[in-house]
Design an enzyme around this catalytic site. Structure first.
Site, PDB file in Angstrom:
ATOM      1  N   LYS A  77      24.956  29.153  26.689  1.00  0.00           N
ATOM      2  CA  LYS A  77      25.911  30.080  26.057  1.00  0.00           C
ATOM      3  C   LYS A  77      27.212  29.356  25.702  1.00  0.00           C
ATOM      4  O   LYS A  77      27.689  29.429  24.585  1.00  0.00           O
ATOM      5  CB  LYS A  77      26.214  31.265  26.993  1.00  0.00           C
ATOM      6  CG  LYS A  77      24.996  32.090  27.384  1.00  0.00           C
ATOM      7  CD  LYS A  77      25.366  33.266  28.251  1.00  0.00           C
ATOM      8  CE  LYS A  77      25.933  32.892  29.612  1.00  0.00           C
ATOM      9  NZ  LYS A  77      25.013  32.205  30.524  1.00  0.00           N
ATOM     10  N   ARG A  94      27.603  41.880  32.244  1.00  0.00           N
ATOM     11  CA  ARG A  94      26.622  41.254  33.119  1.00  0.00           C
ATOM     12  C   ARG A  94      25.942  42.278  34.011  1.00  0.00           C
ATOM     13  O   ARG A  94      25.116  41.916  34.825  1.00  0.00           O
ATOM     14  CB  ARG A  94      27.337  40.240  34.006  1.00  0.00           C
ATOM     15  CG  ARG A  94      26.945  38.815  33.719  1.00  0.00           C
ATOM     16  CD  ARG A  94      27.719  37.954  34.695  1.00  0.00           C
ATOM     17  NE  ARG A  94      27.207  36.623  34.742  1.00  0.00           N
ATOM     18  CZ  ARG A  94      27.728  35.594  34.086  1.00  0.00           C
ATOM     19  NH1 ARG A  94      28.740  35.776  33.284  1.00  0.00           N
ATOM     20  NH2 ARG A  94      27.219  34.394  34.230  1.00  0.00           N
ATOM     21  N   ARG A 122      24.593  19.543  34.925  1.00  0.00           N
ATOM     22  CA  ARG A 122      25.772  19.828  34.085  1.00  0.00           C
ATOM     23  C   ARG A 122      27.032  19.159  34.631  1.00  0.00           C
ATOM     24  O   ARG A 122      27.279  19.139  35.828  1.00  0.00           O
ATOM     25  CB  ARG A 122      26.009  21.333  34.009  1.00  0.00           C
ATOM     26  CG  ARG A 122      27.352  21.664  33.337  1.00  0.00           C
ATOM     27  CD  ARG A 122      27.529  23.097  32.997  1.00  0.00           C
ATOM     28  NE  ARG A 122      27.070  24.003  34.022  1.00  0.00           N
ATOM     29  CZ  ARG A 122      26.804  25.287  33.790  1.00  0.00           C
ATOM     30  NH1 ARG A 122      26.946  25.781  32.588  1.00  0.00           N
ATOM     31  NH2 ARG A 122      26.400  26.055  34.773  1.00  0.00           N
ATOM     32  N   ARG A 126      30.516  21.680  38.533  1.00  0.00           N
ATOM     33  CA  ARG A 126      30.975  23.004  38.962  1.00  0.00           C
ATOM     34  C   ARG A 126      30.473  23.299  40.370  1.00  0.00           C
ATOM     35  O   ARG A 126      29.340  22.924  40.715  1.00  0.00           O
ATOM     36  CB  ARG A 126      30.447  24.065  37.990  1.00  0.00           C
ATOM     37  CG  ARG A 126      31.406  24.341  36.859  1.00  0.00           C
ATOM     38  CD  ARG A 126      30.825  25.179  35.765  1.00  0.00           C
ATOM     39  NE  ARG A 126      30.097  26.370  36.198  1.00  0.00           N
ATOM     40  CZ  ARG A 126      29.604  27.284  35.362  1.00  0.00           C
ATOM     41  NH1 ARG A 126      29.795  27.145  34.073  1.00  0.00           N
ATOM     42  NH2 ARG A 126      28.942  28.326  35.811  1.00  0.00           N
ATOM     43  N   ARG A 177      22.000  32.583  41.225  1.00  0.00           N
ATOM     44  CA  ARG A 177      22.604  33.153  39.995  1.00  0.00           C
ATOM     45  C   ARG A 177      21.518  33.631  39.043  1.00  0.00           C
ATOM     46  O   ARG A 177      21.649  34.659  38.382  1.00  0.00           O
ATOM     47  CB  ARG A 177      23.475  32.085  39.307  1.00  0.00           C
ATOM     48  CG  ARG A 177      24.807  31.894  40.007  1.00  0.00           C
ATOM     49  CD  ARG A 177      25.425  30.538  39.675  1.00  0.00           C
ATOM     50  NE  ARG A 177      25.635  30.331  38.258  1.00  0.00           N
ATOM     51  CZ  ARG A 177      25.677  29.130  37.678  1.00  0.00           C
ATOM     52  NH1 ARG A 177      25.515  28.037  38.405  1.00  0.00           N
ATOM     53  NH2 ARG A 177      25.876  29.026  36.393  1.00  0.00           N
TER      54      ARG A 177
HETATM   55  P1  AP5 Z   1      26.133  25.748  29.207  1.00  0.00           P
HETATM   56  O1  AP5 Z   1      26.426  25.821  27.751  1.00  0.00           O
HETATM   57  O2  AP5 Z   1      27.284  25.421  30.117  1.00  0.00           O
HETATM   58  O3  AP5 Z   1      25.382  27.061  29.682  1.00  0.00           O
HETATM   59  P2  AP5 Z   1      25.930  28.502  29.967  1.00  0.00           P
HETATM   60  O4  AP5 Z   1      24.885  29.470  29.517  1.00  0.00           O
HETATM   61  O5  AP5 Z   1      27.308  28.682  29.411  1.00  0.00           O
HETATM   62  O6  AP5 Z   1      25.908  28.424  31.541  1.00  0.00           O
HETATM   63  P3  AP5 Z   1      26.872  28.994  32.638  1.00  0.00           P
HETATM   64  O7  AP5 Z   1      26.336  28.434  33.915  1.00  0.00           O
HETATM   65  O8  AP5 Z   1      28.299  28.714  32.315  1.00  0.00           O
HETATM   66  O9  AP5 Z   1      26.572  30.488  32.559  1.00  0.00           O
HETATM   67  P4  AP5 Z   1      26.742  31.452  33.689  1.00  0.00           P
HETATM   68  O10 AP5 Z   1      26.502  32.704  32.977  1.00  0.00           O
HETATM   69  O11 AP5 Z   1      25.953  31.215  34.901  1.00  0.00           O
HETATM   70  O12 AP5 Z   1      28.200  31.130  34.185  1.00  0.00           O
HETATM   71  P5  AP5 Z   1      29.624  31.689  33.772  1.00  0.00           P
HETATM   72  O13 AP5 Z   1      30.519  30.551  33.585  1.00  0.00           O
HETATM   73  O14 AP5 Z   1      29.525  32.700  32.694  1.00  0.00           O
HETATM   74  O15 AP5 Z   1      24.968  24.692  29.396  1.00  0.00           O
HETATM   75  C1  AP5 Z   1      24.462  24.395  30.666  1.00  0.00           C
HETATM   76  C2  AP5 Z   1      23.985  22.944  30.735  1.00  0.00           C
HETATM   77  O16 AP5 Z   1      22.892  22.757  29.871  1.00  0.00           O
HETATM   78  C3  AP5 Z   1      25.032  21.934  30.282  1.00  0.00           C
HETATM   79  O17 AP5 Z   1      24.921  20.779  31.041  1.00  0.00           O
HETATM   80  C4  AP5 Z   1      24.672  21.646  28.824  1.00  0.00           C
HETATM   81  O18 AP5 Z   1      25.082  20.348  28.453  1.00  0.00           O
HETATM   82  C5  AP5 Z   1      23.182  21.795  28.848  1.00  0.00           C
HETATM   83  N1  AP5 Z   1      22.681  22.337  27.596  1.00  0.00           N
HETATM   84  C6  AP5 Z   1      23.204  23.365  26.889  1.00  0.00           C
HETATM   85  N2  AP5 Z   1      22.447  23.587  25.797  1.00  0.00           N
HETATM   86  C7  AP5 Z   1      21.426  22.688  25.849  1.00  0.00           C
HETATM   87  C8  AP5 Z   1      20.307  22.421  25.034  1.00  0.00           C
HETATM   88  N3  AP5 Z   1      20.089  23.148  23.936  1.00  0.00           N
HETATM   89  N4  AP5 Z   1      19.450  21.431  25.384  1.00  0.00           N
HETATM   90  C9  AP5 Z   1      19.661  20.700  26.499  1.00  0.00           C
HETATM   91  N5  AP5 Z   1      20.719  20.899  27.327  1.00  0.00           N
HETATM   92  C10 AP5 Z   1      21.578  21.888  27.002  1.00  0.00           C
HETATM   93  O19 AP5 Z   1      29.992  32.471  35.088  1.00  0.00           O
HETATM   94  C11 AP5 Z   1      30.244  31.790  36.296  1.00  0.00           C
HETATM   95  C12 AP5 Z   1      30.455  32.791  37.422  1.00  0.00           C
HETATM   96  O20 AP5 Z   1      31.578  33.632  37.094  1.00  0.00           O
HETATM   97  C13 AP5 Z   1      29.319  33.766  37.666  1.00  0.00           C
HETATM   98  O21 AP5 Z   1      28.339  33.231  38.520  1.00  0.00           O
HETATM   99  C14 AP5 Z   1      30.067  34.913  38.329  1.00  0.00           C
HETATM  100  O22 AP5 Z   1      30.355  34.660  39.646  1.00  0.00           O
HETATM  101  C15 AP5 Z   1      31.350  34.951  37.553  1.00  0.00           C
HETATM  102  N6  AP5 Z   1      31.288  35.859  36.401  1.00  0.00           N
HETATM  103  C16 AP5 Z   1      31.328  35.499  35.107  1.00  0.00           C
HETATM  104  N7  AP5 Z   1      31.223  36.583  34.321  1.00  0.00           N
HETATM  105  C17 AP5 Z   1      31.109  37.641  35.153  1.00  0.00           C
HETATM  106  C18 AP5 Z   1      30.959  39.026  34.944  1.00  0.00           C
HETATM  107  N8  AP5 Z   1      30.884  39.536  33.699  1.00  0.00           N
HETATM  108  N9  AP5 Z   1      30.871  39.829  35.997  1.00  0.00           N
HETATM  109  C19 AP5 Z   1      30.925  39.347  37.243  1.00  0.00           C
HETATM  110  N10 AP5 Z   1      31.073  38.037  37.514  1.00  0.00           N
HETATM  111  C20 AP5 Z   1      31.169  37.198  36.486  1.00  0.00           C
END
Ligand code: AP5
Length: 605
Positions: free
Chosen positions: A96, A172, A207, A236, A247
């Site tokens: 994402k 979410r 990552r 992270r 997660r």
């Molecule tokens: P990346 O682009 O970073 O993936 P992402 O989908 O953004 O992953 P996140 O882990 O950030 O999503 P998440 O939803 O778990 O965490 P968030 O930060 O929102 O890519 C991941 C890896 O893959 C990278 O190394 C990249 O290089 C690689 N990659 C990407 N695309 C690729 C491809 N096409 N091919 C190969 N490799 C690739 O949330 C974190 C925490 O915040 C949550 O756990 C929760 O505690 C809290 N939180 C956030 N939002 C909420 C909410 N709405 N409600 C409650 N808690 C929340």
């Protein structure tokens, strides 16, 4: 002071802003201070007005977008003329954040990532951050009321209204989705990135984040460009195997409840491919919303059919006016439009090379009708291509000589390549236009030094090739030596040494001949890619148009049934099979020799 006034102040203050909420919008009563990423005009490129205030503009991070002057952020509007609103959903590490960066760079939407905002809170040690940290570190969701307040507040800022929004990581849970509904906030599209579980965990564990640019890397898939970046990367806290699994479980539990709310807007995309390929799919979804109306162009064929010319790669191509690779290339005979498309593509590249004073040029075009190794090869298509070039040069007042090799060898070894049989006669009888270009500006000849004529400005050599037992290169060399600085254009030459029927193909001087053959530069190259040993389906294409790079495309069947070509890699030199394999598999580094030997892909022919 209203929330908007506070927000406006925040927006002009630059950098992370302290924003006190004193508003009657549906927020909870307690006042929080949020660390919203705000665009800072003094340090950021307009292109990076997204996630955080990066000290480095995004074009430094992405070599594909080097020229900020020329990069234009496209405006995308929904049907009502309002800026576009997008929700992007997907499991942890589905990509994402990676896709959002690319969307923001191209479309300038305001990227609202709850994960990023929360991490900023944590690292600043705010009240919210302290509360959220515990949940985040354990891979759990932060309580709804904290996140919902944050999101609704951010969505009310003026930049969002002006530029549209891209919501990443929210909603979410069902209750978060309901909060959006209650606030009457609806997206125009809801994109879901779909990636298999085992890949997700590997992506989490590998990552790394660059704390300076905020760029997301992966130790294997997207390694950092330099040792300096590599040294400063951080992981992270929630990216351990165990937390990633937890997660993922949380995501699966919640997403089923959210999706039905956006059923009519859902666009599911395969996120398990190279990031550029995934982005091309995402980008394709934005096309109906382009305010600049870069739209697929419908052309009418002679049969009344329509030919779709895919434009989804236009923005990636280094050639501004190029309209993308046409589809339905395995439909034989090719429609007039498809043929004309390629004639014009070749012409444009050739004219540019001649303009740049290049005089030894080679056109290699292998669409099915021009590939002698396919049984749909048509000499007429080759002749039409030659006519298009010759007439265009003649229109510019140039004298052109179109040369086809005649019979070579003597006695039992006399003969000419089968693919050229009858071509001289076809050329003589072709329609060369009403204005009598033939025999005035255009003449027909053969190959050899004696064909050189002082009057002639450009020579087009039709598919010169070795005939069994005979090598054309000596005649070619004599001819080009005599032509001096005049441009000589070889159309689909086949100059590799072929074994003669008697097994006595000239071996002597072979190196010199091949060296001579390689002195011609490719001004145009097009080849379809198939699985090795097959001619169907088309898996992709390589195209090079002087003076640009070789571009590698993957053919994709769109869920709507349409096909399209999306660019997946660029190469300064013609890519090897190994490089093509790597690009299709999303690898950056070269693969081992052993793997290469059993490679999946191959050039046809
Ligand atoms: P990346 O682009 O970073 O993936 P992402 O989908 O953004 O992953 P996140 O882990 O950030 O999503 P998440 O939803 O778990 O965490 P968030 O930060 O929102 O890519 C991941 C890896 O893959 C990278 O190394 C990249 O290089 C690689 N990659 C990407 N695309 C690729 C491809 N096409 N091919 C190969 N490799 C690739 O949330 C974190 C925490 O915040 C949550 O756990 C929760 O505690 C809290 N939180 C956030 N939002 C909420 C909410 N709405 N409600 C409650 N808690 C929340």
């Amino acid at each position: 002071m209203s929330l908007h006034q506070v927000a406006s102040m925040a927006a002009v203050s630059g950098g992370h802003c302290e924003l006190a909420i004193m508003s009657s919008v549906p927020l909870r009563a307690t006042s929080f201070s949020f660390h919203f990423p705000v665009f800072c005009p003094s340090t950021c490129s307009p292109l990076s007005r997204s996630r955080d205030c990066h000290p480095l503009p995004l074009y430094h991070q992405n070599p594909r977008r080097r020229n900020p002057e020329k990069q234009k952020v496209l405006r995308v509007d929904c049907a009502a003329g309002q800026p576009l609103k997008v929700i992007i959903l997907g499991a942890p590490a589905s990509g994402k954040g990676t896709q959002c960066r690319m969307i923001v760079e191209k479309y300038g939407l305001v990227h609202i990532s709850t994960g990023d905002i929360l991490r900023a809170e944590v690292s600043s040690g705010t009240e919210i951050g302290n509360k959220a940290k515990e949940y985040m570190d354990n891979g759990m969701l932060v309580p709804d009321e904290i996140v919902t307040d944050m999101v609704l507040t951010r969505l009310s800022l003026p930049d969002v209204k002006e530029r549209g929004w891209l919501l990443d990581g929210y909603p979410r849970s069902f209750s978060q989705a309901q909060s959006l509904e209650k606030a009457n906030i609806k997206p125009d599209i809801c994109i879901v990135l779909d990636v298999p579980d085992e890949i997700l965990i590997d992506r989490c564990v590998g990552r790394r984040i660059d704390p300076v640019t905020r760029k997301i890397y992966h130790l294997k898939n997207l390694p950092p460009e330099t040792d300096e970046i590599s040294a400063r990367l951080i992981a992270r806290a929630d990216d351990t195997q165990e937390k990633a699994e937890s997660r993922l479980e949380t995501y699966k539990r919640n997403v089923e409840a959210i999706l039905p709310l956006y059923m009519d807007l859902l666009k599911k995309i395969d996120g398990n491919g190279p990031k550029d390929v995934v982005f091309d799919e995402v980008d394709f979804l934005f096309h109906p919303f382009h305010a600049d109306a870069i739209k697929s162009k419908k052309l009418s064929t002679v049969e009344g059919d329509s030919v779709e010319v895919c434009t989804s790669t236009v923005s990636f191509s280094t050639q501004k006016k190029w309209r993308g690779i046409p589809t339905r290339l395995n439909n034989i005979p090719h429609s007039k439009e498809i043929r004309e498309y390629f004639y014009n593509d070749v012409l444009e590249a050739t004219l540019k090379a001649i303009e740049d004073k290049r005089s030894r040029l080679k056109v290699e075009i292998n669409i099915p009708e021009l590939n002698p190794e396919m049984d749909v090869y048509r000499i007429g298509t080759l002749m039409e291509l030659v006519r298009t070039l010759a007439l265009s040069f003649a229109d510019d007042g140039k004298h052109v000589k179109v040369c086809v090799q005649g019979s070579m060898g003597e006695g039992a070894l006399a003969g000419m390549p089968l693919q050229l049989a009858g071509s001289r006669r076809i050329l003589e009888f072709m329609d060369w236009g009403k204005y009598g270009a033939k025999d005035t500006f255009i003449t027909i000849g053969s190959i050899g030094a004696k064909e050189i004529d002082e009057q002639v400005d450009i020579y087009i050599l039709v598919s010169p090739q070795n005939a069994v037992g005979n090598c054309i290169i000596n005649d070619l060399q004599a001819m080009t030596d005599a032509a001096g600085q005049c441009p000589v254009i070889l159309i689909n030459p086949r100059l590799k040494d072929l074994p003669g029927s008697s097994g006595i193909m000239q071996i002597m001087g072979r190196d010199k001949r091949l060296e001579y053959a390689s002195s011609f530069i490719n001004c145009y190259f097009f080849r379809l890619l198939y699985y090795a040993g097959t001619q169907y389906p088309i898996m992709g294409a390589i195209r090079m148009s002087y003076s640009h790079d070789y571009e590698l495309f993957k053919r994709i069947d769109d869920p709507s049934g349409k096909e399209k070509y999306v660019i997946i890699a660029r190469f300064p030199l013609r890519p090897t099979i190994e490089e093509i394999n790597d690009a299709f598999e999303g690898k950056i580094s070269r693969r081992s020799k052993e793997k290469w030997a059993s490679g999946l892909w191959s050039f046809f022919g």
